[in-house]
Design an enzyme around this catalytic site. Structure first.
Site, short mmCIF file in Angstrom:
data_model
loop_
_atom_site.label_atom_id
_atom_site.label_comp_id
_atom_site.label_asym_id
_atom_site.label_seq_id
_atom_site.Cartn_x
_atom_site.Cartn_y
_atom_site.Cartn_z
N GLY A 71 0.61 -1.17 0.09
CA GLY A 71 0.15 0.10 -0.12
C GLY A 71 0.70 1.29 -0.10
N GLY A 123 2.73 2.44 -2.67
CA GLY A 123 2.98 2.89 -3.92
C GLY A 123 3.93 2.25 -4.80
N LYS A 124 4.16 0.91 -4.46
CA LYS A 124 5.33 0.21 -5.48
C LYS A 124 4.59 -0.07 -6.87
CE LYS A 124 5.56 -3.31 -2.82
NZ LYS A 124 4.78 -3.09 -1.54
N SER A 125 3.27 -0.42 -7.12
CA SER A 125 2.64 -0.55 -8.26
C SER A 125 2.24 0.69 -8.85
CB SER A 125 1.22 -1.54 -7.90
OG SER A 125 1.59 -2.65 -7.39
N TYR A 126 1.94 1.69 -7.87
CA TYR A 126 1.55 3.23 -8.56
C TYR A 126 3.04 3.55 -9.15
CZ TYR A 126 0.61 7.97 -9.06
OH TYR A 126 0.36 9.18 -9.50
N ASP A 186 8.92 -6.00 -8.87
CA ASP A 186 7.64 -5.51 -7.69
C ASP A 186 7.92 -6.40 -6.66
OD1 ASP A 186 5.84 -4.42 -6.51
OD2 ASP A 186 4.22 -4.76 -7.97
N GLY A 229 5.72 -7.21 -0.29
CA GLY A 229 5.68 -6.10 0.90
C GLY A 229 6.54 -6.47 1.95
P1 ADP Z 1 1.73 -1.24 -3.43
O1 ADP Z 1 1.98 -1.69 -4.81
O2 ADP Z 1 3.03 -0.78 -2.72
O3 ADP Z 1 1.02 -2.24 -2.43
P2 ADP Z 1 -0.20 0.58 -4.55
O4 ADP Z 1 0.98 1.27 -5.68
O5 ADP Z 1 -1.08 -0.30 -4.92
O6 ADP Z 1 0.67 0.09 -3.26
O7 ADP Z 1 -0.81 2.13 -3.80
C1 ADP Z 1 -1.63 2.04 -2.89
C2 ADP Z 1 -2.65 3.27 -3.18
O8 ADP Z 1 -2.12 4.36 -3.02
C3 ADP Z 1 -3.34 3.03 -4.53
O9 ADP Z 1 -4.71 3.45 -4.51
C4 ADP Z 1 -2.46 4.05 -5.30
O10 ADP Z 1 -3.15 4.73 -6.43
C5 ADP Z 1 -1.88 5.09 -4.29
N1 ADP Z 1 -0.79 5.81 -4.54
C6 ADP Z 1 0.45 5.26 -4.30
N2 ADP Z 1 1.42 6.02 -4.55
C7 ADP Z 1 0.93 7.09 -5.01
C8 ADP Z 1 1.24 8.50 -5.49
N3 ADP Z 1 2.87 8.68 -5.54
N4 ADP Z 1 0.56 9.53 -5.91
C9 ADP Z 1 -0.80 9.00 -5.71
N5 ADP Z 1 -1.40 8.08 -5.24
C10 ADP Z 1 -0.72 6.99 -4.89
MG MG Z 2 1.34 -3.63 -5.55
#
Ligand code: ADP
Ligand code: MG
Length: 373
Positions: free
Chosen positions: A108, A110-113, A257, A260
């Site tokens: 959560g 922001g890795k995937s983002y 990726d 976590g």
């Molecule tokens: P992870 O892959 O690390 O589990 P996600 O990439 O799924 O996390 O991010 C979790 C949430 O936070 C998603 O809804 C994503 O859109 C939001 N988010 C993450 N990084 C950013 C960012 N830099 N700016 C805006 N929203 C973000």
């Molecule tokens: Mg992810």
């Protein structure tokens, strides 16, 4: 070439954190990231480890990206991350080097983002792929070189490798694949499928298909995806003519990726495997960063450093598999992603420390010492 670049990126507060009235505790100034925390911000049951200096720790990285507030003039959007990091990857690859980009951080954060993004807000992978095909079409027309782009996509879950793109059907197909080492070409996954692609749309379709095949989908356990590593690999072959003779270079780009980094909720065996691979990756990257400074190569003798450096690639499947993309002929980038909220203080500090250990400490001096334990 061995060059390790470490960036950290902090996302906005999410709804859950806002509901909890969480406070933003990350501050960025230039390449420096600081985390401030008073003991009162730490929720019950989470130890306030390493709280010193009034609860403030500062670290410097190659890049500190503040994406907490889209209205702020300091807000770092996706295209800035691509310009800083993705362009270097493309440059390295066209020069014939390998490249590796990791996203590290708690679920959560922001890795995937950062790696994938969303359709209107593309992350690094689509931008790198798009840049690759743009440059291919430019170069194709200029000097008659030819290019071939193939991809593979795998998942490592509980130290087992699964092909996410296999077209074979039937029980067990594409799972439990074996890692082998070719004397010249290095480590490879036996029977892993590779797929020829002509443009980003082809890649996008394969990524979608692969994501649907992840362990999460087959087990119905939603949170398994946060406990597996995936590597999307682009195998890029360039053929040029040097004095009329064809000359071929093959570069690999691994876009990874990671599982976590948090350790809550996982089963014992999973915890051991995740810890082992993340710890090994950290050690490999920090040895490489060090090697870069002292001018040596992975495991080679150098003028300054007579002792042979041992790089523990074989200690985990992940690092062994990525060995040829983590060595001296590779551009390695780690992006550590963070929640800005006080409620995640412990995880955030541990991510910052992991990233700090991976960076090239000598070449880029730390602004402030992290004095915590
Ligand atoms: P992870 O892959 O690390 O589990 P996600 O990439 O799924 O996390 O991010 C979790 C949430 O936070 C998603 O809804 C994503 O859109 C939001 N988010 C993450 N990084 C950013 C960012 N830099 N700016 C805006 N929203 C973000
Ligand atoms: Mg992810």
């Amino acid at each position: 070439m061995a060059s390790v670049c470490v960036a950290v990126r902090v996302r906005p507060l999410n709804e859950r954190e806002k509901e909890m009235s969480a406070k933003v505790i990350i501050h960025m100034d230039g390449s420096t990231t600081s985390v401030h925390c008073n003991k009162k911000h730490i929720p019950k049951g989470i130890p306030g480890i390493g709280l010193t200096d009034g609860g403030r720790h500062s670290f410097s990285y190659d890049f500190s990206y503040d994406s907490t507030d889209v209205r702020s003039p300091n807000f770092v959007p996706q295209d800035k991350v691509f310009k800083d990091l993705g362009c270097d990857v493309l440059k390295a690859v066209f020069e014939g080097y390998n490249a590796c980009v990791f996203a590290y951080g708690q679920t959560g954060s922001g890795k995937s983002y950062t790696m994938i993004g969303s359709p209107g807000d593309l992350g690094l992978i689509p931008r790198i792929c798009d840049g690759l095909f743009c440059q291919i079409s430019e170069k194709d027309q200029v000097d008659g070189a030819s290019f071939r782009t193939e991809v593979s996509y795998l998942e490592i879950y509980n130290e087992r490798v699964q092909d996410l793109l296999t077209t074979k059907t039937g029980p067990g197909s594409g799972s439990g694949l074996h890692l082998r080492e070719h004397p010249k070409d290095g480590p490879y996954v036996q029977k892993l499928s590779t797929h020829l692609v002509q443009n980003y749309t082809d890649i996008e379709e394969l990524m979608h298909a692969g994501n649907a095949k992840r362990t999460t989908a087959s087990t119905g356990m939603n949170d398994v995806s946060s406990r597996s590593h995936t590597s999307f690999t682009i195998i890029f072959t360039q053929v040029r003519f040097d004095a009329e003779l064809p000359c071929e270079t093959v570069s690999k780009i691994h876009l990874v990726d990671l599982a976590g980094s948090e350790r809550t909720g996982a089963r014992l065996k999973e915890v051991a495997n995740i810890n082992k691979s993340l710890a090994t990756l950290g050690s490999v990257i920090s040895v490489l960063a060090d090697t870069c400074v002292t001018g040596g190569g992975g495991g080679s003798h150098t003028g300054k450093r007579k002792k042979q450096l041992f790089i523990p690639y074989r200690d985990s499947l992940l690092t062994w598999l990525l060995k040829d993309s983590l060595g001296r002929n590779s551009k390695t980038i780690m992006i550590a992603t963070l929640s800005p909220a006080d409620v995640h203080y412990s995880e955030t500090l541990s991510t910052l420390r992991y990233a700090n250990r991976a960076k090239n400490i000598v070449r880029k001096p730390t602004v402030n010492e992290d004095s915590g334990v």
